[in-house]
Design a protein around this motif. Structure first.
Motif, PDB file in Angstrom:
ATOM      1  N   THR A  52      -1.381  -7.512   4.974  1.00 34.46           N
ATOM      2  CA  THR A  52      -1.350  -6.601   3.837  1.00 34.46           C
ATOM      3  C   THR A  52      -1.616  -7.409   2.578  1.00 34.46           C
ATOM      4  N   VAL A  53      -2.614  -6.993   1.810  1.00 37.18           N
ATOM      5  CA  VAL A  53      -2.950  -7.665   0.553  1.00 37.18           C
ATOM      6  C   VAL A  53      -2.822  -6.653  -0.573  1.00 37.18           C
ATOM      7  N   VAL A  54      -1.924  -6.939  -1.513  1.00 40.84           N
ATOM      8  CA  VAL A  54      -1.751  -6.112  -2.704  1.00 40.84           C
ATOM      9  C   VAL A  54      -2.234  -6.951  -3.882  1.00 40.84           C
ATOM     10  N   LEU A  55      -3.175  -6.408  -4.634  1.00 38.47           N
ATOM     11  CA  LEU A  55      -3.750  -7.200  -5.721  1.00 38.47           C
ATOM     12  C   LEU A  55      -4.308  -6.294  -6.798  1.00 38.47           C
ATOM     13  N   ASP A  56      -4.487  -6.862  -7.992  1.00 39.38           N
ATOM     14  CA  ASP A  56      -4.986  -6.049  -9.094  1.00 39.38           C
ATOM     15  C   ASP A  56      -6.497  -5.853  -8.968  1.00 39.38           C
ATOM     16  N   GLU A  57      -7.020  -5.054  -9.867  1.00 36.36           N
ATOM     17  CA  GLU A  57      -8.438  -4.680  -9.761  1.00 36.36           C
ATOM     18  C   GLU A  57      -9.362  -5.880  -9.910  1.00 36.36           C
ATOM     19  N   GLU A  58      -8.967  -6.864 -10.703  1.00 37.11           N
ATOM     20  CA  GLU A  58      -9.792  -8.071 -10.834  1.00 37.11           C
ATOM     21  C   GLU A  58      -9.829  -8.828  -9.510  1.00 37.11           C
ATOM     22  N   GLY A  59      -8.686  -8.954  -8.846  1.00 40.77           N
ATOM     23  CA  GLY A  59      -8.652  -9.632  -7.559  1.00 40.77           C
ATOM     24  C   GLY A  59      -9.387  -8.852  -6.485  1.00 40.77           C
ATOM     25  N   PHE A  60      -9.279  -7.527  -6.557  1.00 36.95           N
ATOM     26  CA  PHE A  60      -9.935  -6.681  -5.556  1.00 36.95           C
ATOM     27  C   PHE A  60     -11.451  -6.878  -5.565  1.00 36.95           C
ATOM     28  N   LYS A  61     -12.002  -7.192  -6.731  1.00 37.31           N
ATOM     29  CA  LYS A  61     -13.446  -7.429  -6.825  1.00 37.31           C
ATOM     30  C   LYS A  61     -13.882  -8.621  -5.975  1.00 37.31           C
ATOM     31  N   ASP A  62     -12.942  -9.542  -5.710  1.00 40.35           N
ATOM     32  CA  ASP A  62     -13.278 -10.734  -4.940  1.00 40.35           C
ATOM     33  C   ASP A  62     -13.330 -10.468  -3.436  1.00 40.35           C
ATOM     34  N   LEU A  63     -12.783  -9.342  -2.977  1.00 41.69           N
ATOM     35  CA  LEU A  63     -12.779  -9.056  -1.538  1.00 41.69           C
ATOM     36  C   LEU A  63     -14.095  -8.401  -1.141  1.00 41.69           C
ATOM     37  N   PRO A  64     -14.738  -8.898  -0.108  1.00 46.53           N
ATOM     38  CA  PRO A  64     -15.997  -8.295   0.318  1.00 46.53           C
ATOM     39  C   PRO A  64     -15.771  -6.953   1.005  1.00 46.53           C
ATOM     40  N   VAL A  65     -16.738  -6.080   0.866  1.00 42.99           N
ATOM     41  CA  VAL A  65     -16.714  -4.822   1.619  1.00 42.99           C
ATOM     42  C   VAL A  65     -16.901  -5.156   3.097  1.00 42.99           C
ATOM     43  N   SER A  66     -16.035  -4.605   3.936  1.00 41.98           N
ATOM     44  CA  SER A  66     -16.069  -4.967   5.351  1.00 41.98           C
ATOM     45  C   SER A  66     -15.422  -3.880   6.188  1.00 41.98           C
ATOM     46  N   GLU A  67     -15.883  -3.761   7.412  1.00 41.54           N
ATOM     47  CA  GLU A  67     -15.244  -2.843   8.345  1.00 41.54           C
ATOM     48  C   GLU A  67     -13.840  -3.303   8.717  1.00 41.54           C
ATOM     49  N   HIS A  68     -13.531  -4.564   8.429  1.00 43.30           N
ATOM     50  CA  HIS A  68     -12.218  -5.118   8.749  1.00 43.30           C
ATOM     51  C   HIS A  68     -11.200  -4.910   7.629  1.00 43.30           C
ATOM     52  N   LEU A  69     -11.642  -4.289   6.517  1.00 41.53           N
ATOM     53  CA  LEU A  69     -10.768  -4.072   5.364  1.00 41.53           C
ATOM     54  C   LEU A  69     -10.484  -2.584   5.208  1.00 41.53           C
ATOM     55  N   GLN A  70      -9.193  -2.222   5.224  1.00 43.20           N
ATOM     56  CA  GLN A  70      -8.765  -0.869   4.914  1.00 43.20           C
ATOM     57  C   GLN A  70      -8.172  -0.860   3.514  1.00 43.20           C
ATOM     58  N   VAL A  71      -8.487   0.189   2.755  1.00 38.76           N
ATOM     59  CA  VAL A  71      -7.988   0.302   1.386  1.00 38.76           C
ATOM     60  C   VAL A  71      -7.306   1.650   1.216  1.00 38.76           C
ATOM     61  N   GLU A  72      -6.036   1.631   0.812  1.00 40.98           N
ATOM     62  CA  GLU A  72      -5.372   2.890   0.485  1.00 40.98           C
ATOM     63  C   GLU A  72      -6.053   3.458  -0.750  1.00 40.98           C
ATOM     64  N   GLY A  73      -6.347   4.749  -0.736  1.00 41.85           N
ATOM     65  CA  GLY A  73      -7.267   5.316  -1.710  1.00 41.85           C
ATOM     66  C   GLY A  73      -6.822   5.297  -3.156  1.00 41.85           C
ATOM     67  N   GLY A  74      -5.518   5.285  -3.420  1.00 33.92           N
ATOM     68  CA  GLY A  74      -5.046   5.423  -4.789  1.00 33.92           C
ATOM     69  C   GLY A  74      -4.962   4.107  -5.544  1.00 33.92           C
ATOM     70  N   THR A  75      -4.700   4.234  -6.845  1.00 32.37           N
ATOM     71  CA  THR A  75      -4.367   3.092  -7.681  1.00 32.37           C
ATOM     72  C   THR A  75      -2.865   3.113  -7.909  1.00 32.37           C
ATOM     73  N   TRP A  76      -2.224   1.963  -7.776  1.00 30.19           N
ATOM     74  CA  TRP A  76      -0.766   1.856  -7.853  1.00 30.19           C
ATOM     75  C   TRP A  76      -0.375   1.072  -9.088  1.00 30.19           C
ATOM     76  N   LEU A  77       0.750   1.471  -9.695  1.00 31.72           N
ATOM     77  CA  LEU A  77       1.283   0.796 -10.871  1.00 31.72           C
ATOM     78  C   LEU A  77       2.639   0.179 -10.526  1.00 31.72           C
ATOM     79  N   PRO A  78       2.869  -1.091 -10.875  1.00 28.60           N
ATOM     80  CA  PRO A  78       4.160  -1.721 -10.592  1.00 28.60           C
ATOM     81  C   PRO A  78       5.177  -1.454 -11.705  1.00 28.60           C
ATOM     82  N   LEU A  79       6.373  -1.043 -11.299  1.00 28.62           N
ATOM     83  CA  LEU A  79       7.492  -0.848 -12.213  1.00 28.62           C
ATOM     84  C   LEU A  79       8.500  -1.965 -11.983  1.00 28.62           C
ATOM     85  N   ASN A  80       9.234  -2.290 -13.036  1.00 31.09           N
ATOM     86  CA  ASN A  80      10.229  -3.356 -12.942  1.00 31.09           C
ATOM     87  C   ASN A  80      11.430  -2.982 -13.798  1.00 31.09           C
ATOM     88  N   VAL A  81      12.633  -3.044 -13.212  1.00 30.48           N
ATOM     89  CA  VAL A  81      13.855  -2.734 -13.948  1.00 30.48           C
ATOM     90  C   VAL A  81      14.337  -3.994 -14.664  1.00 30.48           C
TER      91      VAL A  81
END
Length: 326
Positions: A52-81
Protein backbone atom coordinates in the motif's frame (compact mmCIF):
# COMPACT_ATOMS: atom_id res chain seq x y z
CA UNK A 1 -8.45 20.89 20.98
CA UNK A 2 -7.61 21.84 17.41
CA UNK A 3 -8.16 19.83 14.26
CA UNK A 4 -5.84 20.64 11.37
CA UNK A 5 -6.62 19.84 7.74
CA UNK A 6 -3.11 19.40 6.40
CA UNK A 7 -1.91 20.87 3.15
CA UNK A 8 -1.69 17.58 1.24
CA UNK A 9 -3.96 16.00 -1.37
CA UNK A 10 -3.36 12.26 -1.26
CA UNK A 11 -3.82 9.17 -3.38
CA UNK A 12 -4.20 5.69 -1.89
CA UNK A 13 -2.66 3.05 -4.14
CA UNK A 14 -1.69 -0.61 -4.17
CA UNK A 15 1.18 -2.33 -5.96
CA UNK A 16 0.85 -6.07 -6.41
CA UNK A 17 3.75 -8.22 -5.27
CA UNK A 18 4.50 -9.56 -8.77
CA UNK A 19 4.71 -6.03 -10.17
CA UNK A 20 7.03 -4.47 -7.62
CA UNK A 21 10.01 -4.59 -10.02
CA UNK A 22 8.26 -1.96 -12.16
CA UNK A 23 8.26 0.51 -9.27
CA UNK A 24 11.63 0.10 -7.54
CA UNK A 25 13.19 3.13 -9.25
CA UNK A 26 10.41 5.63 -8.38
CA UNK A 27 10.07 4.21 -4.85
CA UNK A 28 13.80 4.53 -4.19
CA UNK A 29 13.59 8.12 -5.45
CA UNK A 30 10.66 8.90 -3.13
CA UNK A 31 12.34 7.31 -0.09
CA UNK A 32 15.97 8.39 -0.46
CA UNK A 33 16.25 11.29 -2.92
CA UNK A 34 14.30 14.06 -1.21
CA UNK A 35 16.04 16.71 -3.33
CA UNK A 36 14.80 15.01 -6.52
CA UNK A 37 11.09 15.01 -5.67
CA UNK A 38 8.52 17.52 -4.42
CA UNK A 39 6.66 14.78 -2.55
CA UNK A 40 6.09 15.71 1.12
CA UNK A 41 3.77 12.86 2.19
CA UNK A 42 4.85 9.29 1.47
CA UNK A 43 3.96 6.02 3.20
CA UNK A 44 4.64 2.46 2.04
CA UNK A 45 3.30 -0.58 3.89
CA UNK A 46 4.01 -4.17 2.90
CA UNK A 47 1.45 -6.83 3.88
CA UNK A 48 1.13 -10.45 2.72
CA UNK A 49 -1.19 -9.32 -0.08
CA UNK A 50 0.43 -6.22 -1.58
CA UNK A 51 2.22 -2.93 -1.02
CA UNK A 52 0.00 0.00 0.00
CA UNK A 53 1.45 3.35 -1.06
CA UNK A 54 -0.14 6.57 0.20
CA UNK A 55 1.39 9.69 -1.27
CA UNK A 56 0.60 13.23 -2.32
CA UNK A 57 -0.14 14.30 -5.86
CA UNK A 58 3.47 15.30 -6.53
CA UNK A 59 4.68 11.85 -5.49
CA UNK A 60 1.91 10.15 -7.44
CA UNK A 61 3.28 11.70 -10.63
CA UNK A 62 6.43 9.62 -10.12
CA UNK A 63 4.56 6.29 -10.26
CA UNK A 64 4.27 4.79 -13.73
CA UNK A 65 0.92 3.77 -15.14
CA UNK A 66 0.80 -0.01 -14.87
CA UNK A 67 -1.56 -2.94 -14.71
CA UNK A 68 0.16 -3.76 -11.41
CA UNK A 69 -0.97 -0.47 -9.81
CA UNK A 70 -4.45 -0.03 -8.32
CA UNK A 71 -5.58 3.47 -7.38
CA UNK A 72 -8.54 4.26 -5.15
CA UNK A 73 -10.52 6.76 -7.17
CA UNK A 74 -10.87 9.62 -4.69
CA UNK A 75 -8.57 12.29 -3.35
CA UNK A 76 -7.95 12.05 0.41
CA UNK A 77 -7.12 14.79 2.90
CA UNK A 78 -5.14 14.10 6.11
CA UNK A 79 -6.49 15.44 9.40
CA UNK A 80 -4.45 15.76 12.57
CA UNK A 81 -5.63 16.45 16.13
CA UNK A 82 -3.52 19.01 18.01
CA UNK A 83 -3.77 19.61 21.75
CA UNK A 84 -2.18 22.66 23.40
CA UNK A 85 -0.08 23.31 20.36
CA UNK A 86 1.33 19.78 20.19
CA UNK A 87 0.15 16.81 18.18
CA UNK A 88 -2.02 14.35 20.05
CA UNK A 89 0.85 11.86 20.28
CA UNK A 90 2.53 14.06 22.91
CA UNK A 91 -0.03 13.03 25.52
CA UNK A 92 0.41 10.02 27.74
CA UNK A 93 -1.73 7.53 25.83
CA UNK A 94 -0.82 7.11 22.19
CA UNK A 95 -2.60 6.37 18.98
CA UNK A 96 -6.16 6.12 17.79
CA UNK A 97 -7.46 5.53 21.33
CA UNK A 98 -7.25 9.24 22.13
CA UNK A 99 -9.41 10.28 19.17
CA UNK A 100 -11.85 7.34 19.06
CA UNK A 101 -14.74 9.15 20.73
CA UNK A 102 -14.06 12.71 19.60
CA UNK A 103 -13.29 12.05 15.90
CA UNK A 104 -13.67 8.45 14.73
CA UNK A 105 -17.11 7.66 16.21
CA UNK A 106 -18.82 10.93 15.14
CA UNK A 107 -17.55 10.53 11.57
CA UNK A 108 -18.78 6.93 11.47
CA UNK A 109 -22.21 8.11 12.60
CA UNK A 110 -22.27 10.49 9.64
CA UNK A 111 -21.24 7.69 7.26
CA UNK A 112 -17.80 9.18 6.59
CA UNK A 113 -15.27 6.53 5.65
CA UNK A 114 -11.81 7.06 7.18
CA UNK A 115 -8.39 5.65 6.34
CA UNK A 116 -6.06 5.66 9.34
CA UNK A 117 -2.29 6.04 9.34
CA UNK A 118 -0.63 6.04 12.75
CA UNK A 119 3.06 6.91 12.84
CA UNK A 120 5.71 7.20 15.56
CA UNK A 121 4.99 10.93 15.73
CA UNK A 122 1.21 11.22 15.41
CA UNK A 123 -2.01 9.87 13.89
CA UNK A 124 -3.34 10.91 10.50
CA UNK A 125 -7.06 10.54 9.81
CA UNK A 126 -7.58 10.49 6.04
CA UNK A 127 -11.00 11.48 4.69
CA UNK A 128 -12.22 11.87 1.14
CA UNK A 129 -12.07 15.43 -0.12
CA UNK A 130 -15.74 15.26 -1.11
CA UNK A 131 -16.66 14.47 2.52
CA UNK A 132 -14.86 17.51 3.95
CA UNK A 133 -18.04 19.64 4.40
CA UNK A 134 -19.61 16.81 6.41
CA UNK A 135 -16.42 16.39 8.44
CA UNK A 136 -16.30 20.08 9.33
CA UNK A 137 -19.99 20.29 10.29
CA UNK A 138 -19.68 17.11 12.37
CA UNK A 139 -16.57 18.09 14.31
CA UNK A 140 -16.72 21.90 14.62
CA UNK A 141 -18.51 21.81 18.00
CA UNK A 142 -15.72 19.69 19.50
CA UNK A 143 -12.73 21.28 17.77
CA UNK A 144 -11.35 24.54 16.49
CA UNK A 145 -10.71 23.60 12.85
CA UNK A 146 -7.87 25.00 10.76
CA UNK A 147 -6.85 24.39 7.18
CA UNK A 148 -3.13 24.65 6.60
CA UNK A 149 -2.19 26.66 3.54
CA UNK A 150 1.45 27.37 2.79
CA UNK A 151 2.40 26.43 6.34
CA UNK A 152 -0.11 28.82 7.92
CA UNK A 153 -3.23 27.60 9.77
CA UNK A 154 -6.37 29.31 8.46
CA UNK A 155 -9.54 29.03 10.64
CA UNK A 156 -12.37 27.13 8.98
CA UNK A 157 -16.03 27.36 9.97
CA UNK A 158 -19.05 25.35 8.87
CA UNK A 159 -20.59 28.40 7.23
CA UNK A 160 -17.51 28.64 4.99
CA UNK A 161 -18.22 25.24 3.42
CA UNK A 162 -22.01 25.19 3.26
CA UNK A 163 -21.87 24.76 -0.50
CA UNK A 164 -21.85 21.04 -1.05
CA UNK A 165 -22.74 20.17 2.55
CA UNK A 166 -25.13 17.29 2.95
CA UNK A 167 -25.59 14.80 5.71
CA UNK A 168 -24.60 11.35 4.59
CA UNK A 169 -27.91 9.82 5.59
CA UNK A 170 -29.59 9.66 8.99
CA UNK A 171 -30.30 5.97 9.27
CA UNK A 172 -28.36 3.97 11.81
CA UNK A 173 -25.23 2.30 10.55
CA UNK A 174 -25.54 -1.43 10.08
CA UNK A 175 -22.09 -2.55 11.10
CA UNK A 176 -20.44 -5.62 9.72
CA UNK A 177 -18.41 -7.06 12.57
CA UNK A 178 -15.27 -8.26 10.84
CA UNK A 179 -13.18 -11.20 12.02
CA UNK A 180 -9.89 -10.40 13.73
CA UNK A 181 -6.61 -12.30 13.76
CA UNK A 182 -3.56 -11.88 15.97
CA UNK A 183 -0.30 -13.11 14.43
CA UNK A 184 2.46 -13.95 16.85
CA UNK A 185 4.98 -11.34 15.65
CA UNK A 186 6.16 -8.76 18.15
CA UNK A 187 6.31 -5.31 16.59
CA UNK A 188 8.29 -2.12 17.20
CA UNK A 189 7.18 1.42 16.34
CA UNK A 190 10.33 3.41 15.68
CA UNK A 191 11.79 6.54 14.17
CA UNK A 192 15.02 7.66 12.55
CA UNK A 193 16.85 10.93 12.08
CA UNK A 194 16.38 11.68 8.34
CA UNK A 195 20.05 12.65 8.10
CA UNK A 196 21.03 9.06 8.98
CA UNK A 197 18.73 7.51 6.36
CA UNK A 198 21.67 6.84 3.97
CA UNK A 199 23.31 4.73 6.68
CA UNK A 200 20.47 2.18 6.57
CA UNK A 201 19.84 2.45 2.82
CA UNK A 202 21.14 -1.00 1.85
CA UNK A 203 19.26 -2.71 4.70
CA UNK A 204 16.04 -0.84 3.93
CA UNK A 205 16.26 -1.66 0.22
CA UNK A 206 16.87 -5.32 1.08
CA UNK A 207 13.88 -5.43 3.45
CA UNK A 208 11.54 -3.67 1.05
CA UNK A 209 12.51 -5.18 -2.28
CA UNK A 210 14.47 -8.40 -1.77
CA UNK A 211 13.04 -10.13 1.30
CA UNK A 212 9.98 -11.67 -0.32
CA UNK A 213 9.31 -15.38 -0.34
CA UNK A 214 6.52 -17.60 -1.60
CA UNK A 215 5.02 -17.93 1.86
CA UNK A 216 4.63 -14.15 2.13
CA UNK A 217 1.75 -14.24 -0.33
CA UNK A 218 -0.25 -16.68 1.72
CA UNK A 219 -3.06 -15.49 3.93
CA UNK A 220 -2.54 -16.04 7.65
CA UNK A 221 -5.10 -18.55 8.81
CA UNK A 222 -4.49 -19.08 12.48
CA UNK A 223 -3.40 -17.15 15.54
CA UNK A 224 0.05 -18.77 15.61
CA UNK A 225 1.11 -17.51 12.16
CA UNK A 226 3.64 -14.74 11.71
CA UNK A 227 2.87 -12.40 8.86
CA UNK A 228 4.91 -10.04 6.74
CA UNK A 229 4.25 -6.45 7.80
CA UNK A 230 6.60 -3.52 7.34
CA UNK A 231 5.69 0.15 7.15
CA UNK A 232 7.86 3.13 6.24
CA UNK A 233 6.57 6.71 6.28
CA UNK A 234 8.33 9.94 5.37
CA UNK A 235 5.91 12.79 6.06
CA UNK A 236 6.92 16.44 6.21
CA UNK A 237 10.49 15.41 7.01
CA UNK A 238 9.65 12.93 9.79
CA UNK A 239 10.37 9.21 9.45
CA UNK A 240 8.32 6.45 11.06
CA UNK A 241 8.92 2.70 10.80
CA UNK A 242 6.84 -0.25 11.97
CA UNK A 243 8.51 -3.65 11.82
CA UNK A 244 8.62 -6.90 13.71
CA UNK A 245 11.51 -7.69 16.05
CA UNK A 246 13.06 -10.15 13.60
CA UNK A 247 13.34 -7.41 10.98
CA UNK A 248 14.52 -4.89 13.55
CA UNK A 249 17.59 -7.01 14.26
CA UNK A 250 18.76 -6.43 10.70
CA UNK A 251 19.13 -2.68 11.29
CA UNK A 252 21.94 -0.92 13.20
CA UNK A 253 20.65 -0.67 16.77
CA UNK A 254 22.21 2.74 17.37
CA UNK A 255 20.28 4.52 14.59
CA UNK A 256 16.65 3.53 15.16
CA UNK A 257 14.96 4.88 18.26
CA UNK A 258 11.68 4.23 20.00
CA UNK A 259 9.95 5.38 23.19
CA UNK A 260 11.95 5.28 26.41
CA UNK A 261 9.94 2.26 27.57
CA UNK A 262 10.96 0.26 24.49
CA UNK A 263 7.48 -1.21 24.43
CA UNK A 264 6.66 -4.10 22.12
CA UNK A 265 3.34 -4.31 20.31
CA UNK A 266 1.11 -7.08 19.02
CA UNK A 267 -1.09 -6.86 15.97
CA UNK A 268 -4.82 -7.21 15.55
CA UNK A 269 -5.53 -7.69 11.87
CA UNK A 270 -9.09 -6.79 10.86
CA UNK A 271 -10.97 -8.42 8.00
CA UNK A 272 -11.53 -11.84 6.52
CA UNK A 273 -12.00 -10.51 3.00
CA UNK A 274 -10.64 -7.22 1.58
CA UNK A 275 -12.49 -4.41 3.34
CA UNK A 276 -12.82 -1.90 0.53
CA UNK A 277 -13.11 1.85 1.07
CA UNK A 278 -16.83 2.58 1.29
CA UNK A 279 -17.81 0.81 4.51
CA UNK A 280 -17.99 3.16 7.48
CA UNK A 281 -17.36 2.33 11.12
CA UNK A 282 -14.57 -0.25 10.80
CA UNK A 283 -12.05 1.88 12.69
CA UNK A 284 -14.74 2.85 15.21
CA UNK A 285 -15.68 -0.73 16.05
CA UNK A 286 -12.04 -1.42 16.97
CA UNK A 287 -11.02 1.88 18.54
CA UNK A 288 -14.05 2.49 20.76
CA UNK A 289 -13.66 -0.66 22.90
CA UNK A 290 -9.96 0.14 23.22
CA UNK A 291 -10.80 3.68 24.31
CA UNK A 292 -13.32 2.37 26.86
CA UNK A 293 -10.56 0.15 28.28
CA UNK A 294 -7.95 2.94 28.01
CA UNK A 295 -5.67 0.76 25.87
CA UNK A 296 -3.32 2.61 23.52
CA UNK A 297 -3.27 1.55 19.89
CA UNK A 298 -1.56 2.45 16.66
CA UNK A 299 -3.84 1.92 13.65
CA UNK A 300 -2.67 1.43 10.07
CA UNK A 301 -5.16 0.99 7.26
CA UNK A 302 -3.99 -0.64 4.04
CA UNK A 303 -5.55 -1.20 0.64
CA UNK A 304 -7.01 -4.57 1.65
CA UNK A 305 -7.11 -4.85 5.46
CA UNK A 306 -6.77 -2.82 8.66
CA UNK A 307 -4.19 -3.35 11.40
CA UNK A 308 -4.19 -2.23 15.02
CA UNK A 309 -1.09 -2.49 17.20
CA UNK A 310 -1.73 -2.80 20.94
CA UNK A 311 0.71 -3.25 23.85
CA UNK A 312 1.89 -6.85 24.08
CA UNK A 313 0.61 -7.18 27.66
CA UNK A 314 -2.92 -6.29 26.51
CA UNK A 315 -3.27 -8.56 23.47
CA UNK A 316 -5.24 -11.34 25.21
CA UNK A 317 -7.78 -8.98 26.72
CA UNK A 318 -8.10 -7.08 23.43
CA UNK A 319 -8.80 -10.25 21.44
CA UNK A 320 -11.35 -11.39 24.04
CA UNK A 321 -13.00 -7.98 23.94
CA UNK A 322 -13.26 -7.95 20.15
CA UNK A 323 -14.43 -11.57 19.95
CA UNK A 324 -17.29 -10.69 22.31
CA UNK A 325 -18.53 -8.21 19.69
CA UNK A 326 -19.10 -11.13 17.36
Amino acid sequence: MDLHILDHRLKVTSICKDGLMNFTHPLIKLIFLRNRTRCKFFSLTETPENYTVVLDEEGFKDLPVSEHLQVEGGTWLPLNVVSNGHTSSSSQAVGVTKIAKSVIAPLAEQHVSVFMLSTYQTDFILVREKDLPVVIHTLEEEFSIYREEGGEPIPVHGKDVQNGFHKNGKEAIKLTVHPVLSPQNQFCVMSLDPDTLPAIATTLIDVLFYSGSSKDGAHPTQALDCIKFFSFSLIDGYISLVMDTETQRRFPSNLLFTSSSGELWRMVRIGGQPLGFDECGIVAQISQPLADADISAYYISTFSFDHALVPEDDISSVIDMLQQQR
